[in-house]
Motif scaffolding. Sequence first.
Motif, PDB file in Angstrom:
ATOM      1  N   ALA A  35       0.766  -1.196   0.348  1.00 14.98           N
ATOM      2  CA  ALA A  35      -0.098  -0.073   0.217  1.00 14.98           C
ATOM      3  C   ALA A  35       0.689   1.356  -0.339  1.00 14.98           C
ATOM      4  O   ALA A  35       2.276   1.157   0.639  1.00 14.98           O
ATOM      5  CB  ALA A  35      -0.845  -0.216   1.006  1.00 14.98           C
ATOM      6  N   ASP A  36       0.027   2.545  -0.213  1.00 11.43           N
ATOM      7  CA  ASP A  36       0.937   4.101  -0.702  1.00 11.43           C
ATOM      8  C   ASP A  36       0.636   4.437   1.384  1.00 11.43           C
ATOM      9  O   ASP A  36      -0.051   3.806   2.202  1.00 11.43           O
ATOM     10  CB  ASP A  36       0.342   4.559  -1.737  1.00 11.43           C
ATOM     11  N   ASP A  37       1.209   5.854   1.036  1.00 14.14           N
ATOM     12  CA  ASP A  37       1.590   6.352   2.047  1.00 14.14           C
ATOM     13  C   ASP A  37      -0.139   6.149   2.576  1.00 14.14           C
ATOM     14  O   ASP A  37      -0.458   6.429   4.320  1.00 14.14           O
ATOM     15  CB  ASP A  37       2.405   7.312   2.019  1.00 14.14           C
ATOM     16  N   ILE A 111       6.566   8.428   6.495  1.00 13.07           N
ATOM     17  CA  ILE A 111       5.774   6.658   6.264  1.00 13.07           C
ATOM     18  C   ILE A 111       5.766   7.168   4.758  1.00 13.07           C
ATOM     19  O   ILE A 111       5.353   8.399   3.933  1.00 13.07           O
ATOM     20  CB  ILE A 111       4.368   6.699   6.687  1.00 13.07           C
ATOM     21  N   VAL A 112       6.070   6.456   4.246  1.00 15.52           N
ATOM     22  CA  VAL A 112       6.203   5.910   2.439  1.00 15.52           C
ATOM     23  C   VAL A 112       5.146   5.076   1.849  1.00 15.52           C
ATOM     24  O   VAL A 112       4.260   4.504   0.880  1.00 15.52           O
ATOM     25  CB  VAL A 112       7.089   5.897   1.984  1.00 15.52           C
ATOM     26  N   GLY A 113       4.567   4.063   2.923  1.00 17.44           N
ATOM     27  CA  GLY A 113       3.919   2.346   2.679  1.00 17.44           C
ATOM     28  C   GLY A 113       3.440   2.081   3.403  1.00 17.44           C
ATOM     29  O   GLY A 113       3.944   1.328   4.480  1.00 17.44           O
ATOM     30  N   GLY A 114       2.931   0.429   3.502  1.00 15.62           N
ATOM     31  CA  GLY A 114       3.001  -0.631   3.891  1.00 15.62           C
ATOM     32  C   GLY A 114       3.135  -1.697   2.996  1.00 15.62           C
ATOM     33  O   GLY A 114       2.343  -1.821   1.918  1.00 15.62           O
ATOM     34  N   ILE A 115       3.612  -2.975   4.159  1.00 14.41           N
ATOM     35  CA  ILE A 115       3.445  -4.513   3.629  1.00 14.41           C
ATOM     36  C   ILE A 115       2.292  -5.306   4.091  1.00 14.41           C
ATOM     37  O   ILE A 115       2.665  -5.468   5.714  1.00 14.41           O
ATOM     38  CB  ILE A 115       4.605  -4.656   3.388  1.00 14.41           C
TER      39      ILE A 115
END
Lengths: 142, 142, 142, 142
Positions: A35-37, A111-115
């Motif tokens: 996902a993005d930020d 924060i730039v995103g998540g996995i």
Amino acid sequence: MKTVPKLTLEDARGIMDAAEQRSREIGVDMDIAIADDGGHLLMFHRMDGARITSIDIAISKAFTAAAARRSTRSYAQTGLPGGPAYGIHVSNQCRFMVIPGGLPIFVDHQIVGGIGCSSGHCDQDESVAQAGVDAFLRGLKK
Amino acid sequence: MKTVPKLTLEDARGIMDAAEQRSREIGVDMDIAIADDGGHLLMFHRMDGARITSIDIAISKAFTAAAARRSTRSYAQTGLPGGPAYGIHVSNQCRFMVIPGGLPIFVDHQIVGGIGCSSGHCDQDESVAQAGVDAFLRGLKK
Amino acid sequence: MKTVPKLTLEDARGIMDAAEQRSREIGVDMDIAIADDGGHLLMFHRMDGARITSIDIAISKAFTAAAARRSTRSYAQTGLPGGPAYGIHVSNQCRFMVIPGGLPIFVDHQIVGGIGCSSGHCDQDESVAQAGVDAFLRGLKK
Amino acid sequence: MKTVPKLTLEDARGIMDAAEQRSREIGVDMDIAIADDGGHLLMFHRMDGARITSIDIAISKAFTAAAARRSTRSYAQTGLPGGPAYGIHVSNQCRFMVIPGGLPIFVDHQIVGGIGCSSGHCDQDESVAQAGVDAFLRGLKK
């Protein structure tokens, strides 16, 4: 105004490749979401043996990690009955995942995103997610 | 019991690569989703300039094309007010897309999945989806 | 207090058998749903070639016909933009179907349930639903 | 591409007949749902004394067993507060059931569907589901 770093499709490819490779190494096919930020889906791959129920779970883990800016594991204790965050798992239309396997991605504390990964034991899920994050951060240092 | 063909992650990679390439050729970044024969997400890529609202639309187009076994365009006329399928766009928890850009994928007259694209004009969306389908079918003939 | 007639599982079997037979006669595999007087699902059969998207549509047609006590076709005109029931298709969590193919079942002017069919043209859907209703009413006269 | 086995309506009839028979033997009317390998509903029967709330529960148990490829009972412990899968019961739009009574159906180690039962004690529910699975597997050996 401020300026923030933003993941690109190419960044996501690198994260996904590393996560898929770790999945194959541990022998557990995974659903893997990035996902993005804003918590919005950038990329999703379902490996051949991954669970259909884990499509939603992986996407929700990536959403939660990015949008809450914390690992989904960090809510596993506080989200328990009697804990200070009890009930949070049904917030956000039940997309707030408190099962380990979702990790935020930061660049310079931003924060730039998540996995989010799902289909194995939650420790396996998190290990695959970590492989994706690690590969991304290694790539930045080059 | 009967036996049916099933898409793999590798099949999806080939479809996605061709769709991304077409997107770049026409100069419109897209959200691109690929679903299996049950309409469940197999792969999703968001190109850098693609819309956030089109994440859901692309995934729903892929779902609709696979699960209804028809292009989403085929419902654009019948789903109009006064048409025989008016109201179908809110069925399936509003995931039934009647906007062109979703195409079913058949192998030997058997449904194996669907591809849905969104972010451009619906004709552009469908052109990108078609590029993915065409590349897959060409690959089968080799 | 009053006493009302109530469909049984055996009643539903008879309705379903007749509907399946009509489907085979016209050569269109269907999703067929039967609801009780409360609109709640009593029986559902998916024939081998029926659409996955039509699972939800057939169940919603049966719900609508039973719970509104009218054919879903009867809303096709009034539910159009400008008609007195415009907007009704998104009521009841979007389960209110205005596509023909859902018929109420009455016994002595008392609602006892509904049948909803989907996968063909809406006229075919309704013909299959009608076959189910007709068989049920014929059985009552014996 | 790979090739997988797929349940037919006739397969589902055999599973349903056996499950209904077990329900009558133990004297508890059930809601019984059978899903395909994608978790999509193939067949549903509500016996005369079965609960209305159990319509949704039976369908969700069949979905979960098929789409997660495990019995719903297998999540009863891991899904408890403090367990590694706590929170999973609200995933998949709250359709992920962790109550026993949902069983996956495998043919040659390949998932082909699931059966979910509800209305009795969860052990009764699972016993009825098991009767359906057993009858199906016996039929394959003939």
